[in-house]
Design an enzyme around this catalytic site. Structure first.
Site, short mmCIF file in Angstrom:
data_model
loop_
_atom_site.label_atom_id
_atom_site.label_comp_id
_atom_site.label_asym_id
_atom_site.label_seq_id
_atom_site.Cartn_x
_atom_site.Cartn_y
_atom_site.Cartn_z
N TYR A 13 0.04 1.43 16.38
CA TYR A 13 0.27 0.06 16.82
C TYR A 13 0.02 -0.11 18.32
CZ TYR A 13 2.56 -1.67 12.56
OH TYR A 13 2.84 -2.10 11.29
N LYS B 20 1.39 13.36 7.56
CA LYS B 20 0.13 13.66 6.86
C LYS B 20 -0.45 14.90 7.52
CE LYS B 20 -3.11 12.63 3.84
NZ LYS B 20 -2.91 12.71 2.38
N ASP C 148 1.61 10.36 1.22
CA ASP C 148 1.17 9.86 -0.10
C ASP C 148 2.16 10.27 -1.18
OD1 ASP C 148 0.33 12.47 0.44
OD2 ASP C 148 -1.64 12.25 -0.50
N ASP D 57 6.20 1.40 8.39
CA ASP D 57 5.97 0.00 8.04
C ASP D 57 5.68 -0.11 6.54
OD1 ASP D 57 5.42 -2.79 8.43
OD2 ASP D 57 3.28 -2.30 8.30
N ASP E 231 8.41 -1.52 3.25
CA ASP E 231 8.16 -2.62 2.31
C ASP E 231 8.24 -2.11 0.87
OD1 ASP E 231 7.69 -4.58 4.27
OD2 ASP E 231 6.00 -5.42 3.16
C1 IPM Z 1 7.61 -5.26 10.20
C2 IPM Z 1 6.44 -6.21 10.24
C3 IPM Z 1 5.75 -6.10 11.60
C4 IPM Z 1 5.29 -4.66 11.74
C5 IPM Z 1 4.60 -7.08 11.83
C6 IPM Z 1 5.04 -8.51 11.67
C7 IPM Z 1 3.92 -6.87 13.14
O1 IPM Z 1 5.58 -5.97 9.19
O2 IPM Z 1 8.50 -5.40 11.06
O3 IPM Z 1 7.63 -4.39 9.34
O4 IPM Z 1 4.23 -4.29 11.22
O5 IPM Z 1 6.00 -3.89 12.37
MG MG Z 2 6.28 -4.50 7.81
#
Ligand code: IPM
Ligand code: MG
Length: 356
Positions: A141, A191, A223, A247, A251
């Protein structure tokens, strides 16, 4: 106690859910005799529209002068075509960097009453209680070079995965400290069969592990970790990993709780104010409709009470109220099931207040 909280609603549903958190905090203040003062500031697309930048200087100042920062969400289709430096997400990344919040904690616990809102089988997720510790201010990032250029008539793009040993060490140590007061297991995700950064990460993890004899360290390739999270998520206690892997895995892990609308997060620095935000985004498709689930935002404010203000009873009271509301069968649209009552954002907040 008296605390100053910076309030950054951001974009989309961020504006709606943050009011829920403020109402809950006010109720906590009354019940436990604390005073919370709020300073509102702009971030994201909203800030681009009003100030021409996703992270105005004033916002950074307000946040740095606060005891903690609450943030709704940033982003939306309106700004998707903007150049990189005018994208809402740049504001969030910039704020994380400014505050030095390298340590992102994303707890994932299955709410028993929501188990069947998940696409996974109840018996797979019902024991889940894990914590993702994501490195937040380094890696892909932020690495340089990053950008696009023409090379020999061809368009190219580059991002850089870069970490110093010190950056790895501090986040891995954080994971061990958390594991010590949990189930005493750290899974370090990398990884290392391909990436140099991961090879160093693995070495550092082994070294840090020496300081924590009672915590078990296991290494897992990313993975495989993605697969294991779905196959047998209750094997995990604390998962520590670099920014981008974290990240993606967080999710994925949100589905273990029933909905992304339930996942809270805390981002902590070495000493300054912490940043608290739900893991979900700005949900432009339902923004402004009073439909969004405020629970991840409310649970993020509970994390603030706990991690920034050491108000453990207060945080527990908020978490308990959320559980009771779910138990009583109240839902927002994203977690609706048969035989439950679907509420608006404001009504859901109101229910949490009642149970508090
Ligand atoms: C998160 C989000 C952010 C990230 C985005 C909005 C930049 O997806 O906080 O997980 O990737 O960190
Ligand atoms: Mg995210």
């Amino acid at each position: 106690m008296h605390k100053r909280i910076a309030i950054l609603p951001g974009d989309g549903i961020g504006k709606e859910i943050i009011n829920g958190a403020i109402r809950v905090l006010n109720a906590v203040g009354e019940k436990f005799d604390h005073q919370f003062d709020y300073d509102r500031a702009l971030i994201g697309g909203d800030a681009v529209d009003q100030e021409g930048t996703p992270l105005p200087e004033e916002t950074v100042t307000i946040c740095k002068n606060s005891d903690a920062v609450l943030l709704g969400a940033v982003g939306g289709p309106k700004w998707d075509q903007n150049p990189s430096h005018l994208r809402p997400e740049k504001g969030l990344l910039g704020l994380r960097k400014e505050l030095g919040v390298f340590s992102n904690l994303r707890p994932v616990t299955c709410f028993p009453d929501l188990a069947d809102a998940s696409t996974l089988k109840t018996e797979v997720i019902e024991q889940v209680d894990l914590m993702i510790v994501r490195e937040l201010t380094g890696g892909l990032y932020f690495g340089e070079p990053s950008g696009r250029q023409m090379e020999g008539g061809q368009e190219t793009a580059v991002d850089t995965l870069y970490y110093t040993r010190a950056e790895m060490e501090r986040i891995i140590r954080k994971a061990f400290e958390l594991a010590e007061v949990r189930k005493k297991k750290v899974t370090s995700v990398d990884k290392a069969n391909v990436l140099e950064t991961s090879k160093l990460w693995r070495e550092v993890a082994d070294e840090v592990a020496e300081e924590f004899q009672d915590v078990k360290l296991e290494h897992m390739l990313v993975d495989n970790a993605a697969m294991q999270l779905i196959r047998n998520p209750s094997q995990f206690d604390v998962i520590v990993t670099e920014n981008m892997f974290g990240d993606i895995l967080s999710d994925e892990a949100s589905m273990l709780t029933g909905s992304l609308g339930m996942l809270a997060s805390a981002s902590l620095s070495a000493d300054g104010p912490g940043l608290y935000e739900p893991v979900h985004g700005s949900a432009p498709d339902i923004a402004g409709e009073n439909k969004a689930n405020p629970l991840a935002m409310i649970l993020s404010s509970a994390m603030m009470l706990k991690y920034s203000f050491s108000m453990i009873n207060e945080a527990n009271a908020v978490e308990k109220a959320v559980q009771e509301v779910l138990k009583a069968g109240y839902r927002t649209g994203d977690i609706a099931q048969d035989h439950t009552t679907v509420l608006s954002t404001d009504e859901m907040t109101q229910k949490v207040l009642e149970y508090l």
